[in-house]
Design a protein around this motif. Structure first.
Motif, PDB file in Angstrom:
ATOM      1  N   VAL A  43      -1.126 -25.174   8.120  1.00 40.28           N
ATOM      2  CA  VAL A  43      -0.961 -23.815   7.586  1.00 40.28           C
ATOM      3  C   VAL A  43       0.515 -23.467   7.721  1.00 40.28           C
ATOM      4  CG1 VAL A  43      -1.650 -21.396   7.851  1.00 40.28           C
ATOM      5  CG2 VAL A  43      -3.293 -23.230   8.313  1.00 40.28           C
ATOM      6  N   CYS A  44       1.112 -23.020   6.604  1.00 40.96           N
ATOM      7  CA  CYS A  44       2.565 -22.866   6.547  1.00 40.96           C
ATOM      8  C   CYS A  44       2.927 -21.424   6.186  1.00 40.96           C
ATOM      9  CB  CYS A  44       3.111 -23.813   5.486  1.00 40.96           C
ATOM     10  SG  CYS A  44       4.897 -23.793   5.307  1.00 40.96           S
ATOM     11  N   HIS A  45       4.104 -20.978   6.625  1.00 41.81           N
ATOM     12  CA  HIS A  45       4.574 -19.638   6.260  1.00 41.81           C
ATOM     13  C   HIS A  45       4.688 -19.468   4.750  1.00 41.81           C
ATOM     14  CE1 HIS A  45       7.100 -16.094   5.876  1.00 41.81           C
ATOM     15  NE2 HIS A  45       6.650 -15.754   7.067  1.00 41.81           N
ATOM     16  N   THR A  46       4.928 -20.553   4.044  1.00 44.46           N
ATOM     17  CA  THR A  46       5.029 -20.496   2.574  1.00 44.46           C
ATOM     18  C   THR A  46       3.752 -19.941   1.945  1.00 44.46           C
ATOM     19  OG1 THR A  46       6.600 -22.301   2.567  1.00 44.46           O
ATOM     20  CG2 THR A  46       5.404 -21.941   0.524  1.00 44.46           C
ATOM     21  N   GLU A  47       2.619 -20.206   2.572  1.00 38.35           N
ATOM     22  CA  GLU A  47       1.363 -19.654   2.054  1.00 38.35           C
ATOM     23  C   GLU A  47       1.386 -18.118   2.075  1.00 38.35           C
ATOM     24  OE1 GLU A  47       0.694 -23.636   2.500  1.00 38.35           O
ATOM     25  OE2 GLU A  47      -0.310 -22.834   4.263  1.00 38.35           O
ATOM     26  N   GLY A  65      -2.253 -24.923   0.344  1.00 37.46           N
ATOM     27  CA  GLY A  65      -2.217 -25.973   1.372  1.00 37.46           C
ATOM     28  C   GLY A  65      -1.429 -27.190   0.941  1.00 37.46           C
ATOM     29  N   HIS A  66      -0.335 -27.475   1.682  1.00 38.60           N
ATOM     30  CA  HIS A  66       0.537 -28.578   1.265  1.00 38.60           C
ATOM     31  C   HIS A  66       0.928 -29.493   2.419  1.00 38.60           C
ATOM     32  CE1 HIS A  66       3.167 -25.093   2.190  1.00 38.60           C
ATOM     33  NE2 HIS A  66       3.829 -26.018   2.857  1.00 38.60           N
ATOM     34  N   GLN A  67       0.098 -29.548   3.467  1.00 37.33           N
ATOM     35  CA  GLN A  67       0.352 -30.503   4.564  1.00 37.33           C
ATOM     36  C   GLN A  67      -0.991 -31.153   4.827  1.00 37.33           C
ATOM     37  OE1 GLN A  67       2.825 -28.554   7.728  1.00 37.33           O
ATOM     38  NE2 GLN A  67       2.074 -26.664   6.832  1.00 37.33           N
ATOM     39  N   VAL A  68      -1.335 -32.085   3.949  1.00 37.61           N
ATOM     40  CA  VAL A  68      -2.704 -32.572   3.836  1.00 37.61           C
ATOM     41  C   VAL A  68      -2.827 -33.987   4.394  1.00 37.61           C
ATOM     42  CG1 VAL A  68      -4.633 -32.846   2.238  1.00 37.61           C
ATOM     43  CG2 VAL A  68      -2.736 -31.303   1.636  1.00 37.61           C
ATOM     44  N   LEU A 152       4.180 -33.220   7.830  1.00 42.67           N
ATOM     45  CA  LEU A 152       4.370 -33.384   6.386  1.00 42.67           C
ATOM     46  C   LEU A 152       5.152 -32.239   5.743  1.00 42.67           C
ATOM     47  CD1 LEU A 152       0.786 -34.713   5.754  1.00 42.67           C
ATOM     48  CD2 LEU A 152       2.888 -35.997   5.282  1.00 42.67           C
ATOM     49  N   CYS A 153       5.182 -31.052   6.375  1.00 45.31           N
ATOM     50  CA  CYS A 153       6.024 -29.987   5.813  1.00 45.31           C
ATOM     51  C   CYS A 153       7.056 -29.551   6.829  1.00 45.31           C
ATOM     52  CB  CYS A 153       5.199 -28.787   5.363  1.00 45.31           C
ATOM     53  SG  CYS A 153       6.263 -27.486   4.718  1.00 45.31           S
ATOM     54  N   ALA A 154       6.599 -28.906   7.892  1.00 43.92           N
ATOM     55  CA  ALA A 154       7.526 -28.407   8.909  1.00 43.92           C
ATOM     56  C   ALA A 154       8.453 -29.521   9.381  1.00 43.92           C
ATOM     57  CB  ALA A 154       6.732 -27.838  10.075  1.00 43.92           C
TER      58      ALA A 154
HETATM   59 ZN   LIG Z   1       5.223 -25.669   4.255  1.00 44.05          ZN
END
Ligand SMILES: [Zn+2]
Ligand SMILES: [Zn+2]
Length: 342
Positions: A43-47, A65-68, A152-154
């Protein structure tokens, strides 16, 4: 299949349940695509930027959701890179054109046709997703399903940000904000630049404690100047004030790298406090970070496995995604938040 779907732009202060649990059709993999059974999704701040309309998805409804992290369940025609059952990851970069000047020079993150996972196409707050095999990465065995997600994101964007600072061992680094990305950057720096001191600016004492535990030389309020001048600063806050304040602590010739996809407007007037001699003169630079490339993700996963970097994670069920998002909004953050899907 089940998915937590974003149907409209909402203000999280008014609606604490902006995403809805829905039954949606299970996707089928197209040519050179794989179908993933999703295990975890970060879960990312971008959401929050998507839900609150600072960066609304072009088409609604959409699954965020982009860290799958998932297992390959089915391969489409011509998809031959991965075997059924392989554990792989999907990141923010869902696709890029492959032929523009940016794509041809290793800067696919700047491609005008950059498509983002969980914004331009359905992402990982669901039981399944499909993705092109060229935008999927093997997950090293050293990581659990939950640990791999925030890498995968952070992690990848932290890696890109750190590279963009041009930092060298022994030079001093500041971090404004200490969420998922900041804490991974600190772990990376301790390995790559053992003589570098890290100074953390964070509003919450809990975040500052966490930073000291992980090896920060100093942690203080964003309004305090750091005790030593900094050669580089990475800003991961959603607002303006800490950014302006950090410029005061930046040494001559230093660079501030802004790792934020959008900034909130709540304190934008603070920019009027920008004082040229104190904040910018003496060749200080400001540079933003945009998206990630596949090379960032591959490079970071390799480094994270070698160190190894094991992010601190907090787990939530898929249908608790709203609670995780509200906690990010309210800055109840320690480490990274991850949905366990299956
Ligand atoms: Zn992100
Ligand atoms: Zn391109």
């Amino acid at each position: 299949m089940k998915a937590m779907v974003m149907a409209q732009v909402r203000d999280l202060h008014e609606d604490r349940n902006p995403l809805k649990l829905r039954e949606v059709p299970k996707p089928a993999p197209g040519e050179r695509e794989v179908l993933l059974k999703i295990l975890t999704c970060g879960v990312c701040h971008t959401e929050l930027d998507e839900i609150e309309g600072r960066m609304p998805p072009p088409k609604l409804p959409v699954t965020l959701g982009h860290q799958v992290v998932g297992r390959v369940e089915e391969s489409g025609r011509g998809a031959d890179k991965f075997k059924i059952g392989d554990r792989v990851g999907v990141a923010w970069i869902f696709s890029a054109c492959g032929s523009c000047k940016f794509c041809r020079s290793g800067r696919e993150n700047l491609c005008a046709d950059f498509r983002a996972t969980g914004r331009d196409v359905d992402g990982g707050y669901a039981e399944y997703m499909t993705v092109g095999q060229d935008f999927v990465y093997a997950i090293p065995d050293v990581f659990s399903d939950a640990e791999a997600a925030p890498l995968l994101c952070a992690g990848a964007i932290g890696y890109r940000s750190l590279n963009l600072t041009g930092l060298r061992d022994g030079r001093k680094l500041g971090l404004t904000g200490f969420g998922a990305s900041g804490h991974l950057v600190l772990l990376m720096v301790r390995h790559q630049f053992p003589r570098t001191k890290v100074f953390v600016f964070a509003r919450a004492e809990k975040e500052r404690e966490f930073a000291r535990e992980l090896g920060a030389s100093w942690a203080g309020d964003p309004d305090e100047p750091s005790p030593e001048k900094l050669d580089a600063v990475i800003d991961t806050t959603p607002v303006w004030r800490p950014l302006v304040q950090a410029l005061r602590s930046l040494d001559a010739g230093g660079r501030l790298v802004v790792n934020a996809i959008r900034k909130e407007s709540v304190d934008q007037d603070y920019l009027m406090k920008l004082d040229y001699p104190a904040h910018l003169w003496l060749e200080k630079e400001i540079k933003s970070v945009a998206n990630v490339t596949r090379a960032d993700i591959v490079g970071f996963l390799r480094l994270a496995a070698e160190i190894p970097i094991k992010p601190e994670v907090e787990l939530y069920a898929l249908d608790e995604a709203n609670r995780a998002l509200v906690e990010i909004k309210e800055r109840k953050i320690r480490g990274a938040k991850v949905l366990r899907v299956s």
